[in-house]
Structure formats: C-alpha cells, structure tokens
Design an enzyme around this catalytic site. Structure first.
Site, PDB file in Angstrom:
ATOM      1  CD  GLU A   1     -12.214  23.726  10.498  1.00 39.56           C
ATOM      2  OE1 GLU A   1     -11.917  24.694  11.286  1.00 39.56           O
ATOM      3  OE2 GLU A   1     -13.168  23.317   9.965  1.00 39.56           O
TER       4      GLU A   1
ATOM      5  CD  GLU B   1     -16.219  24.248   7.025  1.00 43.82           C
ATOM      6  OE1 GLU B   1     -15.753  23.192   7.818  1.00 43.82           O
ATOM      7  OE2 GLU B   1     -15.973  24.613   6.416  1.00 43.82           O
TER       8      GLU B   1
ATOM      9  N   GLY C   1     -16.241  21.218  10.431  1.00 42.77           N
ATOM     10  CA  GLY C   1     -17.295  20.801   9.441  1.00 42.77           C
ATOM     11  C   GLY C   1     -18.561  20.705  10.035  1.00 42.77           C
TER      12      GLY C   1
ATOM     13  CB  ALA D   1     -14.525  16.882   8.477  1.00 40.47           C
TER      14      ALA D   1
HETATM   15  C1  HXC Z   1     -13.324  11.869  14.484  1.00 39.96           C
HETATM   16  C2  HXC Z   1     -13.905  12.600  16.559  1.00 39.96           C
HETATM   17  C3  HXC Z   1     -13.852  13.696  16.174  1.00 39.96           C
HETATM   18  C4  HXC Z   1     -13.592  14.224  14.560  1.00 39.96           C
HETATM   19  C5  HXC Z   1     -14.391  13.797  18.127  1.00 39.96           C
HETATM   20  N1  HXC Z   1     -14.020  12.532  17.699  1.00 39.96           N
HETATM   21  N2  HXC Z   1     -14.190  14.445  17.103  1.00 39.96           N
HETATM   22  N3  HXC Z   1     -13.544  11.434  15.721  1.00 39.96           N
HETATM   23  N4  HXC Z   1     -13.256  13.203  14.027  1.00 39.96           N
HETATM   24  N5  HXC Z   1     -13.763  15.497  14.629  1.00 39.96           N
HETATM   25  C6  HXC Z   1     -14.189  11.097  18.475  1.00 39.96           C
HETATM   26  C7  HXC Z   1     -12.969  11.016  19.383  1.00 39.96           C
HETATM   27  O1  HXC Z   1     -11.822  10.445  18.720  1.00 39.96           O
HETATM   28  C8  HXC Z   1     -13.433  10.227  20.468  1.00 39.96           C
HETATM   29  O2  HXC Z   1     -13.319   8.913  19.988  1.00 39.96           O
HETATM   30  C9  HXC Z   1     -15.030  10.420  20.611  1.00 39.96           C
HETATM   31  O3  HXC Z   1     -15.128  11.223  19.467  1.00 39.96           O
HETATM   32  C10 HXC Z   1     -15.103  11.483  21.918  1.00 39.96           C
HETATM   33  O4  HXC Z   1     -14.341  12.554  22.001  1.00 39.96           O
HETATM   34  P1  HXC Z   1     -13.205  12.848  23.115  1.00 39.96           P
HETATM   35  O5  HXC Z   1     -12.229  13.582  22.448  1.00 39.96           O
HETATM   36  O6  HXC Z   1     -12.952  11.849  23.738  1.00 39.96           O
HETATM   37  O7  HXC Z   1     -14.422  13.857  24.004  1.00 39.96           O
HETATM   38  P2  HXC Z   1     -14.327  15.006  24.677  1.00 39.96           P
HETATM   39  O8  HXC Z   1     -12.641  14.880  25.491  1.00 39.96           O
HETATM   40  O9  HXC Z   1     -15.295  15.287  25.491  1.00 39.96           O
HETATM   41  O10 HXC Z   1     -13.611  16.346  23.773  1.00 39.96           O
HETATM   42  C11 HXC Z   1     -14.820  16.774  22.737  1.00 39.96           C
HETATM   43  C12 HXC Z   1     -14.036  17.547  21.768  1.00 39.96           C
HETATM   44  C13 HXC Z   1     -12.831  16.676  21.017  1.00 39.96           C
HETATM   45  C14 HXC Z   1     -13.385  18.805  22.221  1.00 39.96           C
HETATM   46  C15 HXC Z   1     -14.988  17.969  20.588  1.00 39.96           C
HETATM   47  O11 HXC Z   1     -13.314  15.524  20.689  1.00 39.96           O
HETATM   48  C16 HXC Z   1     -12.385  17.389  19.593  1.00 39.96           C
HETATM   49  O12 HXC Z   1     -11.590  18.190  19.930  1.00 39.96           O
HETATM   50  N6  HXC Z   1     -12.750  16.965  18.708  1.00 39.96           N
HETATM   51  C17 HXC Z   1     -11.965  17.231  17.232  1.00 39.96           C
HETATM   52  C18 HXC Z   1     -12.594  18.657  16.937  1.00 39.96           C
HETATM   53  C19 HXC Z   1     -11.960  19.199  15.500  1.00 39.96           C
HETATM   54  O13 HXC Z   1     -10.877  19.430  15.377  1.00 39.96           O
HETATM   55  N7  HXC Z   1     -12.951  19.343  14.670  1.00 39.96           N
HETATM   56  C20 HXC Z   1     -12.529  19.819  13.207  1.00 39.96           C
HETATM   57  C21 HXC Z   1     -12.153  18.806  12.542  1.00 39.96           C
HETATM   58  S1  HXC Z   1     -11.659  19.200  10.779  1.00 39.96           S
HETATM   59  P3  HXC Z   1     -12.695   7.441  20.778  1.00 39.96           P
HETATM   60  O14 HXC Z   1     -12.770   6.316  19.949  1.00 39.96           O
HETATM   61  O15 HXC Z   1     -11.500   7.912  21.384  1.00 39.96           O
HETATM   62  O16 HXC Z   1     -13.768   7.286  21.932  1.00 39.96           O
HETATM   63  C22 HXC Z   1     -12.666  19.591   9.844  1.00 39.96           C
HETATM   64  C23 HXC Z   1     -12.695  19.954   8.445  1.00 39.96           C
HETATM   65  C24 HXC Z   1     -13.661  20.301   7.936  1.00 39.96           C
HETATM   66  O17 HXC Z   1     -13.983  19.534  10.365  1.00 39.96           O
HETATM   67  C25 HXC Z   1     -13.753  20.361   6.192  1.00 39.96           C
HETATM   68  C26 HXC Z   1     -14.368  19.392   5.540  1.00 39.96           C
HETATM   69  C27 HXC Z   1     -13.930  19.034   4.210  1.00 39.96           C
END
Ligand code: HXC
Length: 258
Positions: free
Chosen positions: A132, A112, A109, A65
């Site tokens: 998360e 999911e 998400g 998400a």
């Molecule tokens: C917003 C995101 C994002 C996310 C990546 N990006 N994941 N933006 N929400 N979940 C954005 C980054 O900020 C970045 O933007 C661009 O995408 C590229 O990501 P990088 O981190 O630079 O890439 P990389 O180094 O290759 O790393 C990839 C990654 C990492 C390992 C997937 O991005 C990551 O850890 N993302 C978050 C994963 C996460 O925690 N997901 C769970 C979210 S909570 P910029 O602008 O800087 O280029 C959730 C709850 C669900 O999902 C419940 C719903 C109700």
C-alpha cells in the site's frame, strides 16, 4: 445462494470458497467482501460444514483491495461508508476454523484477508506483501496489526515501509505461513488438512479458535484463565467422554458435537 465474485463448494463436511475475479487477480471489492462474508456466515451456520478453506487462483490469492474501486473516493466517503470495516468484522466473527490456501500474489488487502483466517498454507509460488505504501496509503483492514503479531515488529515494519514481497519460504520461516507445499498440491493439502480438522469435535475446534485468538487480545494470565474456563467447560460435553473413552479403548472416537 448464487455469487458473482466467489464460488462455493461443499465436499462432505468442508466448505471450499474460491475467490473468483480472475481478470483483476482476485482484487477485493465491496461486492466480493459482502459475498465472502455471506458465504462464510452460511457455512458457519450450516449443520454440515465443520471446517472452511478459502483460496484463490494459482496466480493470485488476491492482489489487494480493488484500486479502481477506491481511487476516486475521498475521506468523507471512505469514513462514512466505513469502507471494508463491516465485511472484515463479519469475517473475523466466524466461529469455525478457516484455512487460507494461498498461491501466487497475496498482497495488501489479500494478505490481510489471509491473516484473518486461522492459518495459512502457502504454495511454493506464494508472494506476500503489503505494498500500500506504493499507493500513498497504508494497510486498512488489519495488516499493520496482524502482520506485526505474526512476524514481529522489525520484519512487519520493513514489509509495510518498503512494500517488498516475501516468498513462501520466508513466510513460513517468519511465522506468517504454517507450512509450504508444492503449488500443484495446494488445494489437495489444504482440503486434507480441513478434512482432518473436520473429524474432531466441533466444540473443541471452536474452543481452540477462541482460545488461540484470545492470545492476541489479552495478557498471558488473562488468556490462561480464559483457556482454563473453556477447558473445564469441555468436560460438560459428550465429546470429551467419547474422546477419552476411545483413547482408553484403543479405537477411533465418534464425535457428535454434543
Ligand atoms: C485492481 C488490480 C489489482 C488491484 C491487479 N489488478 N491488482 N485491479 N486492484 N489491487 C488488475 C490489473 O489492473 C490488471 O488489469 C490485472 O489485474 C492483471 O494485473 P497486472 O498488473 O497486469 O499483472 P502483473 O503484471 O502480473 O502484476 C501483478 C501484480 C500487480 C504485481 C500483483 O497487479 C500489482 O502490483 N497489483 C497491485 C497490488 C497492490 O498494490 N495491492 C494493494 C492494494 S491497496 P487489466 O485490466 O489491466 O488487465 C489495498 C488496501 C487494503 O489492498 C485496505 C482495504 C480497506
């Protein structure tokens, strides 16, 4: 319908929906979830579409998400909005089969969402995870429930508690993905699988989806009763007559969804 965050193409009787927020690794925001639910409902209602494929990019199915959309929200806002609840319920209400074709990151998400589909075909580059915990929260659209049903308590607990990623081979071995294919062939394989499903009677494929999903909701004996009712019900269809006649006459069936 024009969309901002997804693309939709229908090829013959298969609808291919591609998540399209490349700058954010297809992170799911409110617009995307609403557009996806709209597109899926449109495909579900279409006379033409018989199976749906949901995919992302080679780098990411979806990295979760959208953290930037959620970060400043408080409990009252999340709860009052019922954040992502309506969208995910609409996605789970689709009656036609949906294949998730997953390449690259499939996290939070995103994982999911993939698990809300009917099965997952993974590319050999896929990485699944529920990270998360690293954000100080937990899964919010079914991850703790669906991953546990798919891979069992021990692995699900470990994934949710550590936030570690699972590769495609482990995902297949543990029951999260139905199979793994080379990244370059992912779309082709998913579309071929969808086209194969599209040749079946839609009455029967919808019944399969209802019956298999029921297995997660009810006891074995209730589930078997439910399956039996659907099975008997299909004998009221022309497609059952056609399917069985075609077998006996050694020819391909021509299903008409009647
Ligand atoms: C917003 C995101 C994002 C996310 C990546 N990006 N994941 N933006 N929400 N979940 C954005 C980054 O900020 C970045 O933007 C661009 O995408 C590229 O990501 P990088 O981190 O630079 O890439 P990389 O180094 O290759 O790393 C990839 C990654 C990492 C390992 C997937 O991005 C990551 O850890 N993302 C978050 C994963 C996460 O925690 N997901 C769970 C979210 S909570 P910029 O602008 O800087 O280029 C959730 C709850 C669900 O999902 C419940 C719903 C109700």
């Amino acid at each position: 319908m024009a969309f901002e965050t997804i693309t939709v193409e229908t090829s013959d009787d298969v609808c291919l929906i591609t998540l399209n927020r490349p700058d954010a690794l297809n992170a799911l925001n409110s617009t995307l979830l609403k557009e996806l639910a709209n597109a899926l409902e449109e495909a579900d209602a279409s006379d033409k579409v018989r199976c749906i494929v949901l995919t992302g990019s080679e780098k990411a199915f979806a990295a979760g998400a959208d953290i930037s959309e959620m970060s400043d929200k408080g409990f009252v806002e999340m709860y009052s909005e019922q954040y992502f609840a309506k969208g995910s319920e609409r996605i789970c209400g689709i009656s036609k089969p949906i294949i998730a074709a997953v390449s690259g990151y499939c996290l939070g998400g995103g994982c999911e969402l993939a698990m809300m589909c009917d099965f997952i075909i993974a590319s050999d580059t896929a990485k699944f995870g529920q990270p998360e915990i690293n954000l100080g929260v937990i899964a919010g659209i079914g991850g703790t429930q669906r991953l546990t049903r798919l891979v069992g308590k021990s692995k699900s607990m470990e994934m949710h508690l550590t936030g570690r990623f699972m590769d495609a081979e482990e995902a297949e071995r543990s029951g999260l993905a139905s199979r793994v294919v080379p990244a370059k062939k992912l779309k082709e394989e998913a579309m071929a699988t969808a086209h194969k499903i599209a040749t079946k009677s839609l009455l029967a494929t919808r019944a399969v989806k209802q019956a298999v999903n029921r297995a997660e909701e009810v006891s074995l004996s209730e589930g078997v009763l439910f399956e039996r009712a659907l099975f008997y019900g299909l004998f009221a269809s022309d497609d059952q007559k056609e399917g069985m006649a075609a077998f006996l006459e050694k020819r391909e069936p021509q299903f008409r969804d009647r």
